[in-house]
Structure formats: C-alpha cells, structure tokens
Design a protein around this motif. Structure first.
Motif, short mmCIF file in Angstrom:
data_model
loop_
_atom_site.label_atom_id
_atom_site.label_comp_id
_atom_site.label_asym_id
_atom_site.label_seq_id
_atom_site.Cartn_x
_atom_site.Cartn_y
_atom_site.Cartn_z
N LYS A 1 5.25 -11.81 2.92
CA LYS A 1 6.43 -10.96 2.86
C LYS A 1 6.04 -9.48 2.85
N ALA A 2 4.76 -9.19 2.58
CA ALA A 2 4.32 -7.79 2.65
C ALA A 2 4.34 -7.31 4.10
N VAL B 1 7.58 -5.71 4.97
CA VAL B 1 7.59 -4.44 4.24
C VAL B 1 6.78 -3.39 4.99
N LEU B 2 5.63 -3.81 5.51
CA LEU B 2 4.77 -2.87 6.24
C LEU B 2 5.40 -2.46 7.56
N GLY C 1 5.93 1.30 8.05
CA GLY C 1 4.83 1.81 8.86
C GLY C 1 3.52 1.37 8.25
N PHE C 2 2.59 0.91 9.11
CA PHE C 2 1.39 0.26 8.60
C PHE C 2 0.42 1.19 7.90
N THR C 3 0.52 2.49 8.16
CA THR C 3 -0.50 3.39 7.63
C THR C 3 0.05 4.37 6.62
N SER C 4 1.24 4.10 6.09
CA SER C 4 1.85 5.09 5.21
C SER C 4 2.08 4.52 3.81
N ALA D 1 5.12 2.12 2.44
CA ALA D 1 5.01 0.83 1.77
C ALA D 1 5.96 0.77 0.58
N GLY E 1 9.18 -1.55 0.58
CA GLY E 1 9.30 -2.59 -0.44
C GLY E 1 10.64 -2.52 -1.15
N GLY F 1 11.53 -5.21 -5.42
CA GLY F 1 11.01 -4.36 -4.35
C GLY F 1 9.73 -3.66 -4.74
N TYR G 1 6.99 -6.05 -4.31
CA TYR G 1 6.63 -6.18 -2.89
C TYR G 1 5.80 -4.98 -2.44
N ALA G 2 6.25 -3.80 -2.89
CA ALA G 2 5.57 -2.57 -2.49
C ALA G 2 4.13 -2.58 -2.97
#
Lengths: 274, 50
Positions: free
Chosen positions: A203-204, A207-208, A212-215, A219, A223, B18, B21-22
């Motif tokens: 589930k992450a 969220v990514l 965005g994968f690099t921020s 995240a 989330g 959340g 998750y984060a």
C-alpha cells in the motif's frame, strides 16, 4: 514474540535436522534491549546488502536494482518464516492501547457524541512526527546529512568533492532500515506481527505514486490523502456498494494519478524523448 | 449534523492511519531518492532534454 520471549531462532529447522526439541531458551529479553538489538541487526543487514548485492550493481539499469531489491524482500520474508514460524504474534512494546477516555469525554461534551480514538494511533502519530522532524534536521544540519543530499542531487559531482559513495549508501540503507523498523513496530503493535503486514508495504506504492517517488513531503501528504481518502470513501460510498472499499480505493486512486499525473504531486518531472 | 460528526471522527482516524502509511512510504522514498540520480547524473538529463 521472537527473541524477546526467548524463542530460539530457526528452532523448526534445527529440530527437523538434528532431531532435537528446542524451542525456548528459558529467559526473556526486555523490550528496550530487543528494539536495540533489532536496530543493530538492521544496520548489519544494511551493511551486508551493500556489500553482497548493491555494490556489484552500481551503475546498472534501475529495473535491475528494483528486481534485486524485490528478490531481497522475498528472501528476507522466507528467512523470517524459517526463523520464527508464520503464526501471528502479539507485539507489546509498552505503548498504551485502546480507546482514549479523555478525548471521548471532551468530544462527548462538545458534540454529544464521544469520538473513538485509539491511544496507540495517537502515540504512533507523535512518534512518526518526531521521526520525520529528526530526519529533516539530520538532512539539513549535519555534515553526513548534507553529503547525503549532495549524492541525491548529483552522483558524480558528489564523488568529485570526495564524498564516499559506499559510506552514504550504507548510511541511507541504515536510516531507511531504521524508519522501516519504527513503522514495523507500529504496525506490528497495531495489527499483530504477521507476514501479511507486507501488504502494508504494497500500500506504500499508491502512496508513493500520489506523492512522487523522490519527495519526502510527497510521501507524508500522499500517506495522509490515502489514509483519509480510503476511510471517507468507505464512510460515504462504501454502504452503497456493500463496503470493503478500503482494500482497493488506494490502488484506484493511484491508477487515476498514473493516467493524469504520472510524476505524482511532488515528484520530479522526467521528460524522456526518443 | 450527526453525519458531520461521524465524518469528522472518520477523518481523524484516517489521518492517523495515513501517518502510518506515510511512515512506510518514507523508507521507500529515502532509497528511491538516492537511486534516482545514482544511475543517471543530472547532467545527462540536461543534455538529452532538448
């Protein structure tokens, strides 16, 4: 659970191989020591991963690194299974659990209806906030943190000013391992230590994609959006379709984002032209 | 009105889920952030982006 309750690692394997009947050593390890040991093992693991796997893959295609880490994940999951067995274990690190009576009383007074807020969730939020603040402070104000950001910014320029890439890699893996350890302890306390916790890691990914994968802010915001979104969706739309929307809502949202904004909310826009 | 209060409770619980998750996603970001440029220096994109 595990070594904290004095369970012998690989007991099933040892018993099956040598015909012994080991299962516990007869003494227990305090929670603080168990957490410290876990942190130590995570750092050791980071070191070993760098040494055995990633060092040989420097400069390879991203997809190769990705597959290597997926393989690592499966390997570690299997190793954990062999080590402790696959049954669900309760984890108690001493955080308060159950309904927060104070909040229930106060909201009951205000709205005539007491909110159900789990104290564990409150503590988890607090700990997560502290962890993020510590990470940001580390990246902004320490020498190692600045070196880490330099490597993220430009690999070769960082090397040319004498930053050791190997050291940074081990450090990044250790920090990521530590964050994962905290997240794992929280989720383990919340829903029991079990192998289906890896679904949380799955589930992450939505969220990514959202953030965005690099921020790092991405995240966090991603989330929160997924967390609130899936709960609200379950609350509003759920009853109309028979519920259980929490399981797929995050993925559908990620799918929509992939179509309309592939880099996510905060990600870097990558333009590739053939 | 009741519905709003329920929704507020749901939002609060959602926020706290959340955050968890984060926290998981944060670990991924730390790795991805280093990786994005470790395979391709930024200059490469600058030159090829024309």
């Amino acid at each position: 659970m595990g070594i904290q309750n004095g369970q012998v690692p690989f007991a099933h394997l040892i018993n099956a191989t040598f015909g012994t009947s080991l299962h516990h050593f007869g003494w227990t390890v305090p929670a603080v020591l168990a957490v410290a040991l876990t942190a130590l093992i995570m750092v050791l693991l980071a070191f070993l991963i760098e040494k055995l796997v990633l060092q040989h893959l420097v400069g390879q295609e991203p997809i190769i690194l990705f597959m290597a880490t997926i393989g690592l994940a499966y390997f570690l999951e299997g190793l954990g299974d062999v080590m402790w067995g696959a049954d669900i274990k309760a984890l108690d690190v001493g955080l308060p659990q159950g309904i927060s009576d104070g909040i229930e009383a106060v909201t009951g007074q205000w709205f005539g209806y007491g909110f159900f807020i789990d104290r564990l969730d409150l503590w988890a939020t607090l700990i997560a906030a502290m962890l993020v603040a510590a990470l940001v402070a580390f990246a902004q104000y320490t020498k190692q943190g600045r070196a880490m950001r330099a490597v993220a910014d430009d690999h070769q320029a960082a090397m040319s000013v004498g930053i050791s890439l190997r050291f940074i890699w081990v450090m990044v893996w250790s920090i990521a391992g530590f964050v994962a350890l905290v997240a794992g302890i929280m989720w383990g306390t919340k829903s029991g230590v079990q192998f289906s916790l890896s679904l949380i890691a799955l589930k992450a990914l939505p969220v990514l994609m959202l953030g965005g994968f690099t921020s790092i802010p991405g995240a966090i915001v991603g989330g929160l959006i997924i967390g609130v979104g899936e709960k609200l969706f379950e609350f509003t739309i759920g009853p109309m379709v028979g519920g259980a929307t929490e399981n797929w809502f995050a993925y559908v949202l990620a799918l929509i984002f992939l179509v309309f904004r592939p880099q996510g909310l905060f990600g870097e826009r990558i333009i590739e032209r053939v | 009105m009741d519905q709003f209060i329920f929704a507020a409770e749901v939002v609060l619980n959602g926020l706290m889920t959340g955050v968890m998750y984060a926290l998981v996603a944060l670990g991924f970001v730390l790795i991805f952030k280093r990786r994005a440029s470790s395979t391709m220096p930024k200059g490469f994109w600058r030159c090829s982006r024309r």
